[in-house]
Motif scaffolding. Structure first.
Motif, PDB file in Angstrom:
ATOM      1  N   VAL A   1      15.536  40.455 -13.111  1.00 36.43           N
ATOM      2  CA  VAL A   1      15.499  39.170 -12.417  1.00 36.43           C
ATOM      3  C   VAL A   1      16.912  38.868 -11.925  1.00 36.43           C
ATOM      4  O   VAL A   1      17.779  38.502 -12.713  1.00 36.43           O
TER       5      VAL A   1
ATOM      6  N   PHE B   1      10.107  31.762 -14.939  1.00 35.77           N
ATOM      7  CA  PHE B   1      10.858  31.957 -13.696  1.00 35.77           C
ATOM      8  C   PHE B   1      10.682  30.715 -12.838  1.00 35.77           C
ATOM      9  O   PHE B   1       9.551  30.261 -12.612  1.00 35.77           O
TER      10      PHE B   1
ATOM     11  N   HIS C   1      11.812  39.065  -8.999  1.00 37.99           N
ATOM     12  CA  HIS C   1      11.644  39.625 -10.343  1.00 37.99           C
ATOM     13  C   HIS C   1      10.651  40.784 -10.329  1.00 37.99           C
ATOM     14  O   HIS C   1       9.845  40.926  -9.408  1.00 37.99           O
TER      15      HIS C   1
ATOM     16  N   CYS D   1      15.944  32.537 -14.530  1.00 37.55           N
ATOM     17  CA  CYS D   1      15.017  33.195 -15.453  1.00 37.55           C
ATOM     18  C   CYS D   1      15.381  32.825 -16.888  1.00 37.55           C
ATOM     19  O   CYS D   1      16.551  32.857 -17.262  1.00 37.55           O
TER      20      CYS D   1
END
Length: 297
Positions: free
Chosen positions: A51, A66, A72, A124
């Motif tokens: 990510v 996220f 990602h 993230c």
């Protein structure tokens, strides 16, 4: 809005939350982004999560959040792609589409706390502590919810995500802009190539050709999007793979080093300690002891 790779979440235009079960040999392995927030619980499967500038392992029990438009990919370990393997991957995911609220998210007083949290929460995160335990129970049975029960349960999950110590930020660099379609495809091809060939010798020339860039342009492109040089990133990928083998097998350390793409044992030991903070031998001993303690209890 620019998108990384075409990746549409099947939904109606006015669906606030969507629950999805990903079940198969491996997870979707293309770098992608979408405007919905994503909360994923790994039920089965192991691999590497990328990510932005973060690269780490995922395994059963892990939970990740996220924020919107964060590129990602959950890249399952190589054995999950073997045709003869019986390994399985399973993930439970909630997608939150806050855009359906329109101006209400800003104007409705009861949403003020949620709006502030959304504004401050970018990147993230791993979901940890008490919040993770509470949310895990809800995700395992979320498919039973319909109508208002679905909405209330989703709001309850969002409330738990806002608890103190619920989230641990994994990124160091938060993307300031979306990838363009071309940038996203290029980065996805590069990541896929690195992960698929990390056990072999990979030259800067080879990976630059995959990206269709000169070596100089590729180095700038890669560093801007990962915060790492190509060499640093490749070493990190290999060390994470070595951690998996040290934990899951009894292979000699020298064989693991070679299997993960290191031709020199001394260099492998130095790279491992730099990234993990301990030697491969100490890592294996600590993991083995932890497993024995858990088993004995």
């Amino acid at each position: 809005m620019k998108k990384v790779i075409s990746f549409q979440i099947p939904k109606s235009n006015k669906e606030f939350v969507r629950f999805q079960i990903d079940s198969g040999k491996h997870f979707y392995d293309k770098l992608h982004q979408h405007p919905q927030w994503q909360l994923t619980l790994i039920v089965k499967g192991k691999g590497q999560l990328m990510v932005g500038d973060y690269l780490g392992r995922f395994e059963p029990g892990d939970m990740f959040l996220f924020s919107s438009n964060i590129p990602h990919v959950f890249r399952s370990d190589s054995e999950y792609f073997d045709q003869g393997s019986e390994k399985e991957s399973l993930g439970h995911t909630l997608f939150f589409d806050f855009e359906v609220f329109g101006k209400s998210l800003v104007e409705v007083e009861e949403f003020a706390g949620l709006h502030q949290w959304l504004s401050q929460t970018k990147g993230c995160y791993s979901v940890i502590d008490k919040a993770q335990k509470k949310i895990r129970k809800e995700l395992m049975v979320f498919s039973k919810n319909q109508g208002l029960d679905k909405i209330f349960t989703a709001l309850g999950i969002l409330k738990n995500l806002q608890l103190a110590n619920a989230l641990h930020l994994l990124n160091h660099l938060i993307p300031q802009k979306d990838y363009s379609e071309t940038e996203g495809k290029r980065m996805g091809q590069v990541m896929s190539f690195i992960l698929s060939h990390s056990q072999n010798s990979i030259s800067l020339t080879e990976v630059s050709e995959v990206a269709h860039l000169s070596k100089e342009a590729f180095c700038r492109f890669f560093k801007e999007r990962t915060g790492k040089t190509f060499t640093e990133f490749l070493s990190q990928v290999r060390i994470h793979q070595a951690c998996q083998l040290l934990q899951d097998t009894e292979l000699p350390i020298s064989q693991i080093a070679y299997q993960c793409g290191f031709q020199n044992l001394s260099y492998f030991n130095r790279a491992f300690k730099k990234i993990q903070g301990e030697s491969p031998k100490d890592f294996r001993g600590r993991v083995d002891k932890l497993g024995s303690d858990i088993y004995s209890n």
